[in-house]
Design an enzyme around this catalytic site. Structure first.
Site, PDB file in Angstrom:
ATOM      1  N   ASP A  17       7.946   9.576   9.988  1.00  0.00           N
ATOM      2  CA  ASP A  17       7.086   8.699   8.828  1.00  0.00           C
ATOM      3  C   ASP A  17       6.228   7.660   9.595  1.00  0.00           C
ATOM      4  OD1 ASP A  17       6.844   7.754   6.413  1.00  0.00           O
ATOM      5  OD2 ASP A  17       8.680   7.079   5.958  1.00  0.00           O
ATOM      6  N   HIS A 207      16.057   3.815   2.062  1.00  0.00           N
ATOM      7  CA  HIS A 207      14.806   3.615   2.853  1.00  0.00           C
ATOM      8  C   HIS A 207      13.605   2.839   2.337  1.00  0.00           C
ATOM      9  CE1 HIS A 207      11.945   6.654   4.992  1.00  0.00           C
ATOM     10  NE2 HIS A 207      10.960   5.891   4.576  1.00  0.00           N
ATOM     11  N   HIS A 209      10.419   0.109   2.600  1.00  0.00           N
ATOM     12  CA  HIS A 209       9.391  -0.655   3.168  1.00  0.00           C
ATOM     13  C   HIS A 209       9.325  -2.070   3.225  1.00  0.00           C
ATOM     14  CE1 HIS A 209       6.917   3.432   3.398  1.00  0.00           C
ATOM     15  NE2 HIS A 209       8.067   3.497   3.789  1.00  0.00           N
ATOM     16  N   CYS A 240       2.901   4.548   3.650  1.00  0.00           N
ATOM     17  CA  CYS A 240       2.764   5.846   2.624  1.00  0.00           C
ATOM     18  C   CYS A 240       1.487   6.099   2.692  1.00  0.00           C
ATOM     19  CB  CYS A 240       3.513   5.563   1.809  1.00  0.00           C
ATOM     20  SG  CYS A 240       3.379   7.082   0.192  1.00  0.00           S
ATOM     21  N   ASN A 249       7.780   1.174   7.612  1.00  0.00           N
ATOM     22  CA  ASN A 249       9.220   1.137   7.219  1.00  0.00           C
ATOM     23  C   ASN A 249       9.757  -0.129   7.698  1.00  0.00           C
ATOM     24  OD1 ASN A 249       9.549   3.958   6.219  1.00  0.00           O
ATOM     25  ND2 ASN A 249       8.516   4.196   7.977  1.00  0.00           N
TER      26      ASN A 249
END
Length: 306
Positions: A17, A207, A209, A240, A249
């Site tokens: 990611d 999860h 951000h 993203c 993140n």
């Protein structure tokens, strides 16, 4: 005071990611990054994604990365596998766990994987069957659990419904993603309460951000409700590609520091993670976005000058 978990598992997503939007990263950089992370005490490292190179070209070398890394006993090395073809490649590379990803928002599902939420879940059935055949555990990622960049607020009951469907498909855990980072503790609590009505808390991960600077506050809220699995990215790398303005993140270093301050065991060496973050950021030509990492480096510099 809230009853907090004694131990937290951090799922390190920086190598996937965190790097999926970075154009300057090489296969050797990724391998070195994962090897450094493997020495920190992390027990779960997401090492790549077997997705279409047309959509995520930076992950096209995932098989090379996973076959080249120096594997450490006791660490789960996982990869994103959205379809059967991706899972087959992951199996060839000897991956330990895989992950599928869906959305709690119809708008995001259409923009991200070009189908409805129900269609996306249907597409995962052959993936789940093949994974079961090879005894490979499957994790589920669920995006937009607070807000959608296309539709606005996501109803908590919708999050709960889709998360339950992922568990019913065979996912051992669902990671709840605040994709655009707009969540605040009260909204996170409301969402988690709804999801927890259908799924035990020990099958949920978070999860978050940090777009609006709320990730650590939201993680504390989740911890206080019994969540003990947190996704994070070393140096705060990532974002993203389908959500404009979504920053990285939450940084692994910042999460470890928070846990240390709360007396929660992670089993991870904070300084070693920070060093791994500085190394990859130097290769990328940028600074870490982790405040803890920047503070560690500044303290080291002051000590050198004394």
């Amino acid at each position: 005071m809230a009853v907090l978990p004694a131990h937290v598992t951090i799922v390190e997503v920086g190598a996937r990611d965190g790097l999926q939007n970075e154009e300057r990263v090489t296969t050797a950089d990724k391998v070195n990054f994962i090897n450094l992370l493997s020495k920190t005490g992390l027990k779960h490292i997401e090492a790549g994604a077997f997705v279409s190179p047309k959509w995520v070209p930076q992950m096209a070398d995932s098989q090379s990365v996973i076959t080249q890394i120096e594997r450490t006993s006791g660490i789960i090395y996982s990869a994103l596998t959205p379809n059967k073809q991706g899972l087959e490649l992951a199996i060839q590379s000897g991956i330990d766990h895989v992950a599928i990803f869906g959305s709690a928002s119809e708008g995001f599902s259409q923009h991200n994987i070009n189908c409805s939420v129900s269609e996306s879940l249907k597409r995962f059935e052959p993936v789940m069957l093949l994974a079961k055949q090879y005894n490979i555990p499957v994790r589920g990622y669920l995006s937009c659990v607070v807000d959608c960049p296309f539709e606005g607020p996501t109803p908590p009951e919708k999050v709960a419904s889709v998360a339950r469907e992922m568990i019913d498909l065979g996912c051992y855990e669902v990671s709840l993603g605040d994709t655009i980072g707009t969540g605040t503790p009260l909204r996170i609590a409301t969402m988690l309460e709804s999801v927890n009505q259908n799924i035990p808390i020990n099958q949920l991960a978070v999860h978050f951000h940090d777009t609006w600077g709320q990730a650590l506050a939201n993680i504390y809220q989740a911890l206080s409700m019994g969540v003990s699995v947190i996704d994070s990215s070393t140096a705060g790398l990532g974002g993203c590609p389908y959500a404009d303005g979504a920053s990285g993140n939450v940084a692994t270093e910042d999460v470890i520091y928070l846990c240390q301050g709360l007396g929660i065991e992670t089993g991870i060496d904070l300084n070693q993670v920070a060093e791994a973050g500085w190394d990859i950021c130097q290769r990328l030509g940028k600074l870490p976005s982790s405040k803890v990492s920047l503070a560690i480096k500044a303290r080291q510099q002051r000590l050198k000058e004394q």
